[in-house]
Scaffold this active site. Structure first.
Site, PDB file in Angstrom:
ATOM      1  CB  VAL A   1      -9.708  -4.142 -14.918  1.00 52.08           C
ATOM      2  CG1 VAL A   1     -10.537  -3.425 -14.611  1.00 52.08           C
ATOM      3  CG2 VAL A   1      -9.200  -4.247 -13.084  1.00 52.08           C
TER       4      VAL A   1
ATOM      5  N   GLY B   1       0.858  -1.130  -0.123  1.00 53.41           N
ATOM      6  CA  GLY B   1      -0.399   0.262  -0.289  1.00 53.41           C
ATOM      7  C   GLY B   1       1.050   1.607   0.174  1.00 53.41           C
ATOM      8  CB  SER B   2       4.595   2.089  -0.428  1.00 47.58           C
ATOM      9  OG  SER B   2       4.123   1.925  -2.198  1.00 47.58           O
ATOM     10  CG  ASN B   3       2.489   3.023  -5.430  1.00 48.74           C
ATOM     11  OD1 ASN B   3       2.678   4.342  -5.992  1.00 48.74           O
ATOM     12  ND2 ASN B   3       3.189   1.941  -5.626  1.00 48.74           N
TER      13      ASN B   3
ATOM     14  CG  MET C   1      -0.995  -9.030  -7.075  1.00 52.11           C
ATOM     15  SD  MET C   1       0.341  -8.764  -8.869  1.00 52.11           S
ATOM     16  CE  MET C   1       1.050 -10.062  -9.160  1.00 52.11           C
TER      17      MET C   1
ATOM     18  CG  HIS D   1       3.854  -1.809 -14.975  1.00 56.54           C
ATOM     19  ND1 HIS D   1       3.819  -3.526 -14.765  1.00 56.54           N
ATOM     20  CD2 HIS D   1       4.674  -1.737 -15.659  1.00 56.54           C
ATOM     21  CE1 HIS D   1       4.149  -3.939 -15.645  1.00 56.54           C
ATOM     22  NE2 HIS D   1       5.147  -3.446 -16.052  1.00 56.54           N
TER      23      HIS D   1
ATOM     24  CG  ASN E   1      -1.597  -0.256 -13.295  1.00 58.55           C
ATOM     25  OD1 ASN E   1      -1.550  -0.706 -11.873  1.00 58.55           O
ATOM     26  ND2 ASN E   1      -1.267  -1.452 -14.243  1.00 58.55           N
TER      27      ASN E   1
HETATM   28  C1  GRF Z   1       4.257  -0.992  -7.078  1.00 61.08           C
HETATM   29  O1  GRF Z   1       5.914  -1.446  -7.259  1.00 61.08           O
HETATM   30  C2  GRF Z   1       3.478  -0.836  -8.711  1.00 61.08           C
HETATM   31  O2  GRF Z   1       4.437  -0.727  -9.430  1.00 61.08           O
HETATM   32  C3  GRF Z   1       3.520  -3.216  -8.542  1.00 61.08           C
HETATM   33  O3  GRF Z   1       2.829  -3.688  -6.964  1.00 61.08           O
HETATM   34  C4  GRF Z   1       3.343  -2.372  -6.625  1.00 61.08           C
HETATM   35  C5  GRF Z   1       3.096  -1.977  -5.615  1.00 61.08           C
HETATM   36  O4  GRF Z   1       2.901  -1.540  -4.128  1.00 61.08           O
HETATM   37  N1  GRF Z   1       1.976  -3.159  -9.943  1.00 61.08           N
HETATM   38  P1  GRF Z   1       2.221  -0.551  -2.996  1.00 61.08           P
HETATM   39  O5  GRF Z   1       1.409  -1.802  -2.833  1.00 61.08           O
HETATM   40  O6  GRF Z   1       1.533   0.536  -3.519  1.00 61.08           O
HETATM   41  O7  GRF Z   1       3.828  -0.598  -2.369  1.00 61.08           O
END
Ligand code: GRF
Length: 185
Positions: free
Chosen positions: A87, A11-13, A84, A103, A101
């Site tokens: 969609v 969940g860092s994003n 994962m 990536h 999204n």
């Molecule tokens: C990220 O590296 C994103 O690019 C990939 O999954 C990861 C998710 O990381 N698709 P987080 O859960 O947001 O930390």
């Protein structure tokens, strides 16, 4: 703008987007967070911030169930961050041009899983990250923004992924800002 973030991981994003909303850098709020893993860190992160969360288990009708939940909550923009799952039509159709999204590569290079490892194995000297609109393909939708990340000679998969993630947080915030301003102009 009511934003939902969907993921499977730490969940860092989500956190980067939440902070940007909180600081007024994004003209929206994260109103809902969903995951396909019951114990995903992203759900804990959201709960700690009093954001409603849901768990949607994998399955044939995943996109349909998720679309229903997002529509019930009047979600207007959907941000995928490490989800994962592919969609499918029910979700794409419910949010046309409103699903983004992130990536971890410079698409169209290295779509699919563990893109940072693919870049290392290909002996690239740079990689990066991409925010794109989601379509029916895998990592194929129209690109919104990218950021380059140099690959160092002593990089491990872990060190490279960590550096890409720092770039992801910047690029995702900037992309959501841009998309929201184009939608609200
Ligand atoms: C990220 O590296 C994103 O690019 C990939 O999954 C990861 C998710 O990381 N698709 P987080 O859960 O947001 O930390």
């Amino acid at each position: 703008m009511r934003i939902a973030v969907l993921g499977s991981g730490a969940g860092s994003n989500f956190l980067a987007l939440w902070k940007a909303c909180h600081a007024g850098k994004i003209a929206g709020e994260i109103s809902l967070v969903g995951a396909d893993q019951q114990n995903a860190g992203i759900l804990e992160q959201a709960e700690a911030r009093n954001i409603p969360t849901f768990f949607a288990k994998k399955g044939k009708d995943f996109s349909e169930r998720v679309a229903q939940r997002l529509l019930e909550e009047n979600i207007e923009l959907v941000c995928l961050a490490g989800l994962m799952q592919i969609v499918k039509a029910p979700l794409l159709g419910a949010f046309p041009n409103r699903i983004l999204n992130i990536h971890p590569s410079l698409l169209p290079k290295f779509p699919g899983k563990e893109a940072w490892k693919q870049a290392l194995e290909a002996r690239e000297d740079e990689t990066g990250c991409t925010v794109h609109y989601v379509d029916a393909g895998m990592d194929t939708g129209e690109i919104i923004l990218q950021e380059r990340v140099p690959i160092k000679t002593d990089d491990t998969p872990e060190s490279l992924h960590a550096r890409i993630q720092e770039a992801e947080h910047r690029v995702y915030v900037e992309s959501v800002r841009t998309v929201i301003s184009s939608l609200t102009d």
